[in-house]
Design an enzyme around this catalytic site. Structure first.
Site, PDB file in Angstrom:
ATOM      1  N   HIS A 245     -15.190 -16.726 -16.512  1.00  0.00           N
ATOM      2  CA  HIS A 245     -15.681 -15.856 -17.581  1.00  0.00           C
ATOM      3  C   HIS A 245     -15.109 -16.328 -18.914  1.00  0.00           C
ATOM      4  CE1 HIS A 245     -17.360 -12.015 -15.548  1.00  0.00           C
ATOM      5  NE2 HIS A 245     -17.579 -13.067 -14.789  1.00  0.00           N
TER       6      HIS A 245
ATOM      7  N   TYR B 194     -16.054  -3.305 -21.567  1.00  0.00           N
ATOM      8  CA  TYR B 194     -15.104  -2.196 -21.756  1.00  0.00           C
ATOM      9  C   TYR B 194     -15.775  -1.246 -22.750  1.00  0.00           C
ATOM     10  CZ  TYR B 194     -11.399  -5.164 -19.750  1.00  0.00           C
ATOM     11  OH  TYR B 194     -10.633  -5.945 -18.916  1.00  0.00           O
TER      12      TYR B 194
ATOM     13  N   PRO C  23      -4.219  -0.600 -16.017  1.00  0.00           N
ATOM     14  CA  PRO C  23      -5.133  -1.717 -15.714  1.00  0.00           C
ATOM     15  C   PRO C  23      -6.054  -2.120 -16.868  1.00  0.00           C
ATOM     16  CG  PRO C  23      -5.828   0.274 -14.593  1.00  0.00           C
ATOM     17  CD  PRO C  23      -4.537   0.595 -15.227  1.00  0.00           C
TER      18      PRO C  23
ATOM     19  N   LYS D 150      -3.738  -6.821 -16.430  1.00  0.00           N
ATOM     20  CA  LYS D 150      -2.486  -7.576 -16.466  1.00  0.00           C
ATOM     21  C   LYS D 150      -1.576  -7.394 -15.249  1.00  0.00           C
ATOM     22  CE  LYS D 150      -3.476  -9.647 -20.043  1.00  0.00           C
ATOM     23  NZ  LYS D 150      -4.032 -10.949 -19.665  1.00  0.00           N
TER      24      LYS D 150
ATOM     25  N   TYR E 197      -5.570 -11.543 -23.688  1.00  0.00           N
ATOM     26  CA  TYR E 197      -6.395 -11.352 -22.495  1.00  0.00           C
ATOM     27  C   TYR E 197      -6.337 -12.580 -21.583  1.00  0.00           C
ATOM     28  CZ  TYR E 197     -10.178  -9.206 -19.760  1.00  0.00           C
ATOM     29  OH  TYR E 197     -10.905  -8.619 -18.748  1.00  0.00           O
TER      30      TYR E 197
HETATM   31  P1  FAS Z   1       2.339  -4.789  -4.405  1.00  0.00           P
HETATM   32  O1  FAS Z   1       2.529  -3.318  -4.604  1.00  0.00           O
HETATM   33  O2  FAS Z   1       0.964  -5.359  -4.392  1.00  0.00           O
HETATM   34  O3  FAS Z   1       3.010  -5.247  -3.028  1.00  0.00           O
HETATM   35  C1  FAS Z   1       4.263  -4.707  -2.635  1.00  0.00           C
HETATM   36  C2  FAS Z   1       4.337  -4.795  -1.122  1.00  0.00           C
HETATM   37  O4  FAS Z   1       5.646  -4.364  -0.709  1.00  0.00           O
HETATM   38  C3  FAS Z   1       3.337  -3.886  -0.428  1.00  0.00           C
HETATM   39  O5  FAS Z   1       2.597  -4.602   0.526  1.00  0.00           O
HETATM   40  C4  FAS Z   1       4.196  -2.798   0.205  1.00  0.00           C
HETATM   41  O6  FAS Z   1       3.664  -2.343   1.425  1.00  0.00           O
HETATM   42  C5  FAS Z   1       5.503  -3.519   0.419  1.00  0.00           C
HETATM   43  N1  FAS Z   1       6.666  -2.625   0.455  1.00  0.00           N
HETATM   44  C6  FAS Z   1       6.912  -1.550  -0.317  1.00  0.00           C
HETATM   45  N2  FAS Z   1       8.094  -0.992   0.016  1.00  0.00           N
HETATM   46  C7  FAS Z   1       8.611  -1.753   1.025  1.00  0.00           C
HETATM   47  C8  FAS Z   1       9.798  -1.688   1.793  1.00  0.00           C
HETATM   48  N3  FAS Z   1      10.707  -0.751   1.573  1.00  0.00           N
HETATM   49  N4  FAS Z   1       9.999  -2.630   2.742  1.00  0.00           N
HETATM   50  C9  FAS Z   1       9.090  -3.619   2.946  1.00  0.00           C
HETATM   51  N5  FAS Z   1       7.928  -3.729   2.256  1.00  0.00           N
HETATM   52  C10 FAS Z   1       7.710  -2.798   1.307  1.00  0.00           C
HETATM   53  N6  FAS Z   1      -3.782  -4.859 -11.613  1.00  0.00           N
HETATM   54  C11 FAS Z   1      -4.742  -5.480 -12.334  1.00  0.00           C
HETATM   55  O7  FAS Z   1      -4.473  -6.550 -12.899  1.00  0.00           O
HETATM   56  N7  FAS Z   1      -6.006  -4.944 -12.415  1.00  0.00           N
HETATM   57  C12 FAS Z   1      -6.350  -3.779 -11.761  1.00  0.00           C
HETATM   58  O8  FAS Z   1      -7.481  -3.324 -11.842  1.00  0.00           O
HETATM   59  C13 FAS Z   1      -5.379  -3.109 -10.991  1.00  0.00           C
HETATM   60  N8  FAS Z   1      -5.694  -1.963 -10.307  1.00  0.00           N
HETATM   61  C14 FAS Z   1      -4.710  -1.340  -9.575  1.00  0.00           C
HETATM   62  C15 FAS Z   1      -4.989  -0.154  -8.842  1.00  0.00           C
HETATM   63  C16 FAS Z   1      -3.982   0.481  -8.106  1.00  0.00           C
HETATM   64  C17 FAS Z   1      -4.287   1.746  -7.333  1.00  0.00           C
HETATM   65  C18 FAS Z   1      -2.674  -0.046  -8.089  1.00  0.00           C
HETATM   66  C19 FAS Z   1      -1.545   0.648  -7.334  1.00  0.00           C
HETATM   67  C20 FAS Z   1      -2.386  -1.211  -8.811  1.00  0.00           C
HETATM   68  C21 FAS Z   1      -3.405  -1.878  -9.541  1.00  0.00           C
HETATM   69  N9  FAS Z   1      -3.152  -3.058 -10.231  1.00  0.00           N
HETATM   70  C22 FAS Z   1      -4.099  -3.697 -10.956  1.00  0.00           C
HETATM   71  C23 FAS Z   1      -1.840  -3.636 -10.227  1.00  0.00           C
HETATM   72  C24 FAS Z   1      -1.666  -4.399  -8.932  1.00  0.00           C
HETATM   73  O9  FAS Z   1      -2.653  -5.361  -8.816  1.00  0.00           O
HETATM   74  C25 FAS Z   1      -0.263  -4.940  -8.917  1.00  0.00           C
HETATM   75  O10 FAS Z   1       0.097  -5.487 -10.169  1.00  0.00           O
HETATM   76  C26 FAS Z   1      -0.036  -5.989  -7.852  1.00  0.00           C
HETATM   77  O11 FAS Z   1      -0.406  -5.459  -6.605  1.00  0.00           O
HETATM   78  C27 FAS Z   1       1.441  -6.354  -7.881  1.00  0.00           C
HETATM   79  O12 FAS Z   1       1.711  -7.132  -6.780  1.00  0.00           O
HETATM   80  P2  FAS Z   1       3.142  -7.006  -6.056  1.00  0.00           P
HETATM   81  O13 FAS Z   1       4.215  -7.107  -7.079  1.00  0.00           O
HETATM   82  O14 FAS Z   1       3.105  -7.967  -4.933  1.00  0.00           O
HETATM   83  O15 FAS Z   1       3.220  -5.496  -5.532  1.00  0.00           O
HETATM   84  C1  PHB Z   2     -11.403  -5.009 -11.950  1.00  0.00           C
HETATM   85  O1  PHB Z   2     -12.392  -5.749 -11.807  1.00  0.00           O
HETATM   86  O2  PHB Z   2     -10.904  -4.345 -11.008  1.00  0.00           O
HETATM   87  C2  PHB Z   2     -10.768  -4.893 -13.312  1.00  0.00           C
HETATM   88  C3  PHB Z   2     -11.165  -5.754 -14.316  1.00  0.00           C
HETATM   89  C4  PHB Z   2     -10.583  -5.654 -15.582  1.00  0.00           C
HETATM   90  C5  PHB Z   2      -9.619  -4.681 -15.803  1.00  0.00           C
HETATM   91  C6  PHB Z   2      -9.209  -3.825 -14.785  1.00  0.00           C
HETATM   92  C7  PHB Z   2      -9.789  -3.929 -13.528  1.00  0.00           C
HETATM   93  O3  PHB Z   2      -9.054  -4.574 -17.042  1.00  0.00           O
END
Ligand code: FAS
Ligand code: PHB
Length: 395
Positions: free
Chosen positions: A72, A201, A293, A297, A385
């Protein structure tokens, strides 16, 4: 059991760090609380910065990404009846972003780890770091009713925002900076063609909306809701109707609706944990920081920490520079705070916060009006971005 680096968490942070370390001959074991299927079932991010793509390539896990990721070169911000395109290559030194879901990134990393035979304990209960301020830390955990001890040289806390690692940093050293927004994003995934070729957006008096995608046949949409909202309160038809109300008319008129294959609400918040290191424990990704989100990032910021942590462990094991662990936190935080700022700016200026037109509403309109109608403003948005340069451990 013994390893060089014990990694807590098999999300993108833990899996990518594990792959990079294993490729470099640095032994590591991942301890994950949930099952692999559960981890894969979480639907999250969709936009990858160039730095994230480059690191996945360096880890050797980019075949699917290179084949199916969508390049993109821009995105639209709909504001005050206009759609302003942020031209990424023009404004950000030729850079672009890649649309490729976090679920796919995680699956590629899991498959790669299995392929090299590296050890991952899924469904590891009561994972607990110990002796992190000694040169012989270890982690205890339970699995299938048995207790285990994993001796290691370093512990990488990749266990997300509800993990155990952050709490291991002494309370008198730990400081958590937080901002909670009274907002959530109600997200829907549908096997329908995206409404546009690039992300939109959209600001609107009814609230923010985002049109995104995962592939030419799979769309991802969000609408701003209260942080207390439940997805159960929304039928598919109600979601589509509200999304259309918030989109420019010519976009709403071409929106292809369909059955949702996922519907969830993510509350928006910002947080940063300082420091991100204590003794032989370092924190990465959501274990150390959360961003709303809006700036796409969260995942990318986690991967930037993985880059810093990987370079650190290479210097420790290749060049005997264990002293560099003292630089880890400040190196990560310098870029984290700039990214927190961008995510806060996008959230603060694209969402509806007040039921009435008050001073803040006018400032919001003036802020967006300035940024979107000035090359300097659009450049600022573009260079954030696509992702700021990765920080370096050493000057
Ligand atoms: P994660 O949370 O992905 O992974 C952590 C892992 O540790 C999990 O698998 C968990 O089960 C495990 N864990 C936790 N406690 C533990 C313990 N005590 N013992 C062992 N394992 C344990 N980011 C974007 O860029 N765009 C988005 O649209 C976006 N949407 C999101 C929506 C939601 C609902 C959430 C919660 C986050 C979103 N994010 C988004 C952010 C997301 O992508 C995170 O930045 C990303 O998952 C971070 O990755 P990790 O640091 O690996 O953490
Ligand atoms: C998504 O595709 O999930 C998405 C894209 C851009 C954003 C947040 C989420 O800023």
């Amino acid at each position: 059991m013994k390893t060089q680096v014990a990694i807590i968490g098999a999300g993108p942070s833990g899996l990518l760090l594990g792959q990079l370390l294993a490729n470099a001959g640095i032994d590591n074991v991942i301890l994950e609380r949930r099952s692999a299927d559960y981890v894969l079932g979480r639907i999250r991010a969709g936009v990858l910065e160039q730095g994230t793509v480059d690191l996945l390539r360096e880890a050797g896990v980019s075949d699917n990404l290179d084949a199916r990721g969508l390049i993109h070169t821009g995105f639209d911000i709909a504001f005050a009846g206009e759609r302003v395109r942020i031209d990424l290559p023009e404004l950000a030194d030729g850079k672009h972003v890649t649309v490729y879901g976090q679920t796919e990134v995680t699956r590629d990393l899991m498959n790669a780890r299995e392929g090299i035979g590296a050890t991952t304990w899924y469904e590891a209960d009561n994972v607990q770091p110990h002796a992190i301020d000694t040169d012989a830390p270890y982690v205890t955990f339970e699995h299938a009713g048995h207790e285990y001890r994993l001796d290691c040289a370093y512990i990488a806390g990749c266990d997300g925002s509800h993990g155990v690692s952050r709490g291991c940093i002494p309370a008198d050293r730990l400081k958590i900076f937080e901002r909670k927004y009274p907002l959530g994003w109600l997200g829907v995934m549908a096997d329908t063609p995206p409404v546009a070729d690039e992300l939109i957006y959209a600001t609107h008096e009814r609230g923010f909306a985002l049109c995104s995608m995962r592939s030419p046949t799979r769309s991802r949409y969000y609408i701003q809701v209260a942080d207390t909202e439940s997805p159960d309160n929304w039928s598919d038809d109600e979601f589509w109707a509200e999304l259309k109300r918030r989109l420019p008319q010519n976009v709403a008129d071409t929106l292809v609706t369909g059955d949702s294959i996922d519907k969830s609400v993510a509350p928006l918040s910002s947080s940063v944990t300082e420091p991100m290191q204590h003794g032989r424990l370092i924190l990465l990704g959501d274990a150390a920081h959360i961003v709303p989100p809006t700036g796409a990032k969260g995942l990318n910021l986690a991967i930037a920490d993985v880059n810093t942590a990987y370079r650190l462990f290479r210097r420790i094991y290749d060049d005997s520079r264990a002293d560099l662990i003292a630089r880890y936190s400040a190196t990560c935080l310098s870029r984290i705070w700039k990214t927190e700022r961008f995510s806060w700016w996008m959230t603060t200026n694209l969402h509806k916060f007040s039921a009435t037109e008050d001073f803040d509403t006018r400032i919001q309109q003036a802020e967006l009006g300035y940024y979107l109608n000035s090359k300097a403003g659009r450049t600022t948005i573009a260079e954030n971005y696509v992702g700021l340069p990765f920080a370096k451990l050493e000057p």
